[in-house]
Every structure is written in C-alpha cells, then in structure tokens.
Motif scaffolding. Structure first.
Motif, PDB file in Angstrom:
ATOM      1  N   GLY A   1      38.605  33.792  39.407  1.00  3.47           N
ATOM      2  CA  GLY A   1      37.688  32.734  39.837  1.00  3.47           C
ATOM      3  C   GLY A   1      38.417  31.608  40.549  1.00  3.47           C
ATOM      4  N   LEU A   2      39.607  31.249  40.022  1.00  3.63           N
ATOM      5  CA  LEU A   2      40.407  30.191  40.668  1.00  3.63           C
ATOM      6  C   LEU A   2      40.895  30.636  42.046  1.00  3.63           C
ATOM      7  CD1 LEU A   2      42.497  28.843  37.648  1.00  3.63           C
ATOM      8  CD2 LEU A   2      40.669  27.661  38.889  1.00  3.63           C
ATOM      9  N   GLU A   3      41.315  31.881  42.134  1.00  2.00           N
ATOM     10  CA  GLU A   3      41.774  32.409  43.422  1.00  2.00           C
ATOM     11  C   GLU A   3      40.630  32.432  44.439  1.00  2.00           C
ATOM     12  OE1 GLU A   3      44.836  33.262  44.629  1.00  2.00           O
ATOM     13  OE2 GLU A   3      45.546  32.348  42.774  1.00  2.00           O
ATOM     14  N   ARG A   4      39.469  32.824  43.968  1.00  2.00           N
ATOM     15  CA  ARG A   4      38.296  32.854  44.859  1.00  2.00           C
ATOM     16  C   ARG A   4      37.946  31.439  45.321  1.00  2.00           C
ATOM     17  NH1 ARG A   4      32.589  32.743  44.805  1.00  2.00           N
ATOM     18  NH2 ARG A   4      31.725  34.204  46.328  1.00  2.00           N
ATOM     19  N   ASP A   5      37.996  30.479  44.403  1.00  6.63           N
ATOM     20  CA  ASP A   5      37.716  29.085  44.767  1.00  6.63           C
ATOM     21  C   ASP A   5      38.718  28.567  45.793  1.00  6.63           C
ATOM     22  OD1 ASP A   5      35.527  28.962  43.116  1.00  6.63           O
ATOM     23  OD2 ASP A   5      36.575  27.959  41.463  1.00  6.63           O
ATOM     24  N   LYS A   6      39.993  28.950  45.643  1.00  2.66           N
ATOM     25  CA  LYS A   6      41.016  28.541  46.620  1.00  2.66           C
ATOM     26  C   LYS A   6      40.702  29.130  48.000  1.00  2.66           C
ATOM     27  CE  LYS A   6      45.044  28.001  43.605  1.00  2.66           C
ATOM     28  NZ  LYS A   6      46.364  28.550  43.278  1.00  2.66           N
ATOM     29  N   ARG A   7      40.329  30.407  48.008  1.00  2.00           N
ATOM     30  CA  ARG A   7      39.999  31.049  49.290  1.00  2.00           C
ATOM     31  C   ARG A   7      38.791  30.382  49.944  1.00  2.00           C
ATOM     32  NH1 ARG A   7      40.696  35.803  46.225  1.00  2.00           N
ATOM     33  NH2 ARG A   7      38.442  36.150  46.308  1.00  2.00           N
ATOM     34  N   LEU A   8      37.769  30.111  49.149  1.00  2.00           N
ATOM     35  CA  LEU A   8      36.562  29.470  49.685  1.00  2.00           C
ATOM     36  C   LEU A   8      36.861  28.049  50.189  1.00  2.00           C
ATOM     37  CD1 LEU A   8      33.831  30.657  47.161  1.00  2.00           C
ATOM     38  CD2 LEU A   8      34.192  31.432  49.513  1.00  2.00           C
ATOM     39  N   THR A   9      37.702  27.337  49.461  1.00  2.00           N
ATOM     40  CA  THR A   9      38.095  25.993  49.897  1.00  2.00           C
ATOM     41  C   THR A   9      38.855  26.063  51.213  1.00  2.00           C
ATOM     42  OG1 THR A   9      38.182  25.203  47.608  1.00  2.00           O
ATOM     43  CG2 THR A   9      39.404  23.927  49.246  1.00  2.00           C
ATOM     44  N   ARG A  10      39.747  27.027  51.338  1.00  2.00           N
ATOM     45  CA  ARG A  10      40.514  27.212  52.579  1.00  2.00           C
ATOM     46  C   ARG A  10      39.571  27.538  53.751  1.00  2.00           C
ATOM     47  NH1 ARG A  10      44.529  30.458  50.712  1.00  2.00           N
ATOM     48  NH2 ARG A  10      43.205  32.271  50.915  1.00  2.00           N
ATOM     49  N   ILE A  11      38.607  28.418  53.501  1.00  2.00           N
ATOM     50  CA  ILE A  11      37.638  28.767  54.543  1.00  2.00           C
ATOM     51  C   ILE A  11      36.834  27.539  54.949  1.00  2.00           C
ATOM     52  CG2 ILE A  11      35.486  30.048  54.977  1.00  2.00           C
ATOM     53  CD1 ILE A  11      36.693  32.314  53.223  1.00  2.00           C
TER      54      ILE A  11
END
Length: 192
Positions: free
Chosen positions: A6-16
């Motif tokens: 979930g944290l990794e996904r949040d990081k990816r979404l924040t980067r996008i």
C-alpha cells in the motif's frame, strides 16, 4: 494488500500526480507561448511595411522571397496556413494538458481521460497530414504571382510529418486500448 504494498502504491500515485501537475503547467505555458508566436507571425505577415521588415526574407518550402514583394492576397493565404497550423497545435496541446489534469486527479481510466487520449491522437494525425500538405501549398502561395514557368510546387518530407502520424496513431490505439480495459474492468466489477 499488505501495508508495504500500500505504501509503495501510494508513492507511485504521488509520483504520477506530481509529475502530471508539473507537465500540466508546462503544457499550459507552451499553449500561451504558441499563441503569442502565432499572433506575432500573423502581425509580421499582415503588416511588414509597418514593422519596417518588408526587406526581410521569407523562406518557406525551399523558396526564399522578400516579404515586401509578396502581394497581400498571397500573404493572407500564408496567414491562413499559419493560423490553421497553430490551431492544430493548440488542439493537440489542450488535449495533452487535459490528459495530465486527469492523471493528476487519479482518473486514469475515466471516460474523459480516454476521450482526451483519442482526441490527442486524432489532432496529431491531422497535424501530420497538414504538415505533409503545407510545403506544396505554401510554395504555390509564395510563387503564385511569378511569371508562368517561374511558379513552383515543392514537395518535401523531413521526417517530422511521420513522427506526428506515427505518434498520433499510437495515441489513437492507446485510447482504444484504454476504452477496452475500462470496459473489462467494469465487466469484472459487475461479475463480482
């Protein structure tokens, strides 16, 4: 889904979202810039004597000619071409800007996102076709008032046309694929 995933996904979404925001404003600046450039070009073509640049040379489609020697009717044709080219560029950039705005909001598979991808592809294709036709048309416009035998029709391909055609087709196919993916996702949600 684990907390780490979930944290990794949040990081990816924040980067996008961050990059999409930056690109949205960059494309906005490009829209403003090309609008200013098109206005300047129209003004130069319309009133070269007023700007004291009538002795300046205009180089289009492999033909070079003094700006002041081109009759007004031919310059109006060139202005129409300039306006149409920049209209197409603005349509392309507007759809790309809207696409980044959709990505910034996390609407990756929304109908509006798909529409902007499809529209960007269509406008890119239109610009590619226009780019192919612009050299012959501008060479005829530039030499229309020459004596018979001194008029010319120039045809030139420099590769930029193919970029717009291929990238436009890619965006179009990508939009169709996004539409199919959204339909499948919707079908799966209804099934479960």
């Amino acid at each position: 889904m684990s907390t780490l995933e979930g944290l990794e996904r949040d990081k990816r979404l924040t980067r996008i979202r961050r990059l999409s925001n930056v690109m949205k404003w960059f494309v906005t600046a490009l829209l403003i810039l090309i609008s200013v450039v098109s206005a300047i070009l129209v003004f130069i073509l319309l009133l070269p004597a007023l700007l004291d640049i009538s002795t300046g040379m205009l180089d289009l489609a492999g033909k070079e000619r003094r700006l002041g020697d081109i009759p007004l009717a031919q310059r109006l044709g060139l202005i129409a071409m300039v306006l149409f080219a920049f209209f197409l560029l603005r349509k392309i950039l507007w759809n790309i800007r809207q696409l980044f705005a959709q990505f910034q909001g996390g609407a990756f598979f929304a109908p509006a996102t798909q529409a902007h991808v499809l529209n960007a592809g269509l406008w890119l294709l239109a610009y590619g076709v226009f780019d192919i036709l612009s050299d012959p048309i501008s060479s005829v416009l530039l030499t229309w008032d020459n004596a018979p035998g001194e008029r010319s029709l120039e045809i030139a391909l420099n590769g930029g046309e193919f970029f717009f055609l291929v990238f436009g087709a890619l965006m179009l196919v990508f939009g169709w694929i996004m539409r199919e993916a959204a339909a499948l996702a919707n079908e799966n949600r209804q099934f479960v």
